[in-house]
Structure formats: C-alpha cells, structure tokens
Design an enzyme around this catalytic site. Structure first.
Site, mmCIF file in Angstrom:
data_model
loop_
_atom_site.group_PDB
_atom_site.id
_atom_site.type_symbol
_atom_site.label_atom_id
_atom_site.label_comp_id
_atom_site.label_asym_id
_atom_site.label_seq_id
_atom_site.Cartn_x
_atom_site.Cartn_y
_atom_site.Cartn_z
ATOM 1 C CB SER A 42 -9.477 20.990 5.377
ATOM 2 O OG SER A 42 -10.814 20.529 5.441
ATOM 3 C CE LYS A 79 -11.824 21.063 9.190
ATOM 4 N NZ LYS A 79 -11.033 21.440 8.066
#
Length: 183
Positions: A42, A79
């Site tokens: 990701s 993230k």
C-alpha cells in the site's frame, strides 16, 4: 571464604548490570522507538513489502508524515498523513486539495510516471467518506497509502484517531543495501 564473597559480589554486579540494561531497552522500545516491518504494497513505491523501519514515538504530526497506527482490523497499518485536524480534504482530477487549495505531493511523482492510463487517486471529498463532518475533527487525521489504487486507508476505514497512532517513521534500516530516510 573471602574469595566466595567476592565471587557473589561480582555475580550480583553482573545481574544488576543486566537488569538495568533490559530496563533501559524496554523503556526505549515502549516509549521512544520500536522497529516495524512493512507488510503489503500500500505504500509502494515509497516503501516495499518487507522493509524494516524504526518508529519514532515522540513528537507531533505534520502533513505527509508516514505513520504506523492500530487499524480497526486489529492490525497495524503504515500510511501517510494527508489531512490534519481542521482540514477539509478533497481529491479532484488526481490533485489533492486541502481547504480548497491545491497541494503538491512530490513523493507520488515516481508512481504517477509509471501510469499508462487513468488517475492514481480517484475523486472524493471528505463528506463522501465521513458524511457527518465537513472538516477533520480535533484529535484525528486522514491517512492514505502512496499506492493509491491498492491501499486500504481513510477512504475505506475513515479518519484515524490520533490515540491509535504508534508513531512516525522515515528510516529504513533493512535490507542493508536500501538503508535510507524516506519522505
């Protein structure tokens, strides 16, 4: 008899030194720094699956910091902070807008250069994700992975409570041939 007492004292000194060393190591790991392993794609191309990083548990958050946090799925996610408290977040035509102003994301340039068609990030507004709020509330952040097409982030799990954030990270220490500071 004197030798035995001396040996006992020396043994006790070694035990104390080891206990102090373990206590210091535990303090550092629990309160200051801890290692993590990137799991998944990701954050590609910035981070790769299997990268080992140091998480810094001290200090505040800035826009675009890479953070590790406890996700709702009982798993830790890594993230990038996109929106801070008080921000209105929107994406339109592959451009990030914070409070109506276009914001550059230079860390995405290598990934955008690889695209053959379409946008890296689909259009959305904060209200599309959190219909009841207009701006990110105090104590929360909006996070996204750099691999926007394949990232489960605030677009899916909602805004993240800052209490769930373990810390910031930007140092890859393994594999050794890729030691670097990422931004």
């Amino acid at each position: 008899m004197e030798k035995t007492q001396k040996e006992k004292n020396e043994l006790w000194e070694w035990i104390k030194a080891l206990l102090i060393a373990f206590a210091i190591a535990a303090f550092i790991r629990y309160f200051l720094f801890t290692p993590i392993v990137v799991d998944g794609d990701s954050m590609m191309p910035t981070l790769e699956d299997g990268d080992r990083m140091i998480v810094n548990k001290i200090g505040g958050l800035d826009r675009f910091d890479i953070v590790v946090f406890h996700a709702p799925e009982e798993k830790d996610y890594i993230k990038r902070v996109i929106g801070l408290p008080g921000d209105h977040v929107e994406y339109k035509d592959d451009q990030l807008y914070i409070n109506g102003e276009p914001i550059a994301e230079p860390y995405l340039d290598p990934y955008k250069a690889q695209l053959t068609e379409g946008n890296l990030t689909g259009d959305f507004t904060l209200q599309d994700i959190e219909p009841k709020i207009d701006v990110i509330p105090e104590g929360h952040v909006f996070v996204m992975g750099d691999n926007r097409r394949f990232s489960k982030d605030s677009r899916h799990i909602g805004i993240v409570n800052q209490d769930e954030i373990i810390g910031r990270t930007n140092i890859i220490f393994w594999p050794i041939n890729e030691i670097k500071i990422v931004k």
